[in-house]
Design an enzyme around this catalytic site. Structure first.
Site, PDB file in Angstrom:
ATOM      1  CB  CYS A 133     -54.105  46.492  54.327  1.00 45.30           C
ATOM      2  SG  CYS A 133     -52.335  46.231  54.667  1.00 45.30           S
ATOM      3  CG  ASP A 202     -50.666  38.831  59.315  1.00 48.76           C
ATOM      4  OD1 ASP A 202     -50.000  39.382  58.431  1.00 48.76           O
ATOM      5  OD2 ASP A 202     -50.167  38.168  60.250  1.00 48.76           O
TER       6      ASP A 202
END
Ligand SMILES: Nc1ncnc2c1ncn2[C@@H]1O[C@H](COP(=O)(O)O)[C@@H](O)[C@H]1O
Ligand SMILES: Nc1ncnc2c1ncn2[C@@H]1O[C@H](COP(=O)(O)O)[C@@H](O)[C@H]1O
Lengths: 322, 322
Positions: A133, A202
């Site tokens: 990511c 996250d």
């Protein structure tokens, strides 16, 4: 009483993932509150505070799982709430909000830099690093190591369904760092040549589990299998206060059309469901260390960060709620 | 002396992966030899046999790692070689080749069906099955279980870079089986709800390691982590004779433009390399059983299959070589 259009625009961009990455989302949310305070035409402090709460609520509802977002809103609005309750007038409250927002943004940017400095010490000359990511904090570690003259190479996974790996690959390459770009499925095949895994988060739970982009847990699992360290770069505002009270983190399910284009999906048999979870959960035992701007911690110390940083968040209702 | 155009066409289709899946590749190669034999205008048996060897060599060179391909060629050409050496005339040799090719195709198709029957016994009513890529043998197991009235559901991974998961999802759905379609990275996230993993193989080594589509090893790894059985459906001609003599299986590296479209790739910084391995290797300890048309075997029995099936292959040079 009105929320300024810039706030609505930012909220929309967060929702559509045009603004992405937990740090950027948090800073954008703080910045939106700053704009609301700056541009508000409210006539008195009550109207102004109501607008602020309304703006915060709109921003809060854009992404259910991005913990950095409520944490940013909490940071700014908590300070506003204290000022409002103790009788600040319109201009005083406006000043408090703007200052708090700028402070949050500044700290957050400094945090990424600090994480880079701390994390880079664990990168050695010649290391092959794998990442997944697009994480500003993780990238900061790699860039800092490169700045220090360490000859590194980074394996970047494409990160389906939204291809954030492309952004990461280009950002590293533009910085001069050699990149190997592979499909997500190749993570185990290339783990043998990998020395360190560096990924972002996250959010992080009270027991040190890492919620991050779907696929993170698979990479951490095979890293563990290979005795390769998984290092998670995460600002302290990524730690999830609600998990201290037992709350499970909701894994956001996103639209199937991110996986299969709408036109194509229409032609598919009805008994195929496309499931598109944005995140997965990596157990703490697959994580070697978490790199925060305060220093390196083992995942088991997540609770210490939470107690220190967000203790207050658990004592109040959300500052934008009545 | 000429190779007929149908052979060249099939060779090209194998190369371009328009013909894909180890079984289909093997049957197509056998069929190509059949066509060569049928359509040859050779004037005598020597010219005919030279054409056959040339056709076999062209087919052999299309895909370095698809073991089913040389095994199919060996099956047909070995029988041809025996006939040729013992003085068969043109029409006798043509007949031997055509018969051997038809036999191989028939056995191979029957193998898939038989694997379905054997494997389906290990599928239980209510099972959620995860699969990867597109494997006729693996699909045969699921379809057979469905035929038996078992209420199954299949999680299909999209299988980057070439999206074979789409073919699998549609084939299952058209058969009536409910499908959940996910990105490859979601394999661990949904392993908790998975009861059995069923995948195919491109080839199997002497010690039971499974070479299959990139990503297979990651799924098998997390299945093991979850105590979910990984069952590999593989015809006996997938077993790799050369590995008995120490040969490592070459992991085919395919074109980067399968991962990133050529136009886009041109605009990328030069210090990004795109690596596109077609396969990975799953260690035998992550595989519960291999389902062959002869029966279920543990991976450790791969050597028994090899000794039984391909013993002869090790005693000769390739039958299309001089
Ligand atoms: N939705 C969730 N919210 C918070 N923590 C979770 C969640 N799912 C899993 N965990 C934690 O993360 C780890 C996940 O482990 P596992 O599910 O075995 O991969 C455990 O430590 C759980 O406590
Ligand atoms: N290229 C290859 N050809 C044949 N066997 C292999 C190859 N790579 C790995 N193996 C075998 O497959 C297993 C791979 O294990 P690992 O590399 O630890 O995942 C071991 O049993 C190896 O002997």
């Amino acid at each position: 009483m009105a929320v300024v259009k810039e706030v609505l625009e930012i909220a929309q961009e967060i929702k559509d993932m045009r603004i992405r990455g937990a740090g950027k989302i948090a800073r954008s949310a703080a910045y939106a509150l700053q704009l609301q305070a700056e541009k508000s035409t409210a006539k008195d402090v009550d109207e102004f505070w109501n607008e602020m709460k309304q703006a915060a609520k709109i921003l809060y509802e854009t992404r259910p799982t991005a913990v950095s977002l409520p944490n940013a809103l909490r940071y700014v609005m908590h300070r506003g709430k204290v000022a409002y309750s103790s009788g600040a007038d319109l201009e005083e409250l406006r000043y408090v909000i703007i200052t708090a927002a700028k402070e949050f943004i500044h700290n957050s940017e400094k945090a990424v830099e600090r994480i880079g400095e701390i994390g880079a010490k664990r990168i050695e000359d010649g290391d092959v690093i794998m990442t997944h990511c697009h994480s500003k904090a993780a990238l900061s570690v790699m860039k800092k190591a490169w700045d220090q003259g360490k000859d590194i190479k980074v394996i970047v996974t494409e990160t389906r369904p939204k291809w954030q790996g492309k952004i990461t690959a280009k950002e590293l390459a533009d910085y001069g760092i050699p990149v190997i770009y592979v499909v997500d499925s190749a993570a185990r095949h290339y783990m043998k040549m990998t020395d360190k895994v560096v990924m972002g988060a996250d959010s992080i739970t009270v027991n040190g589990a890492v919620i991050n982009k779907i696929g993170t847990a698979l990479i951490a699992l095979t890293a563990k299998e290979h005795r390769v360290w998984t290092m998670i770069a995460a600002e302290t505002y990524k730690f999830h206060p609600d998990t201290m009270l037992g709350q499970l983190v909701e894994i956001e399910m996103r639209d199937p059309t991110e996986v299969i284009p709408e036109e194509e999906l229409k032609t598919w048999p009805k008994n195929i469901e496309v499931w598109n979870p944005a995140f997965d959960v990596t157990p703490p035992e697959y994580v070697d260390v978490i790199i925060t701007e305060r220093g390196i911690i083992p995942p088991s110390a997540a609770i210490d960060i939470l107690k220190e940083e967000f203790g207050w968040a658990l004592k109040y209702s959300e500052p934008w709620e009545d």
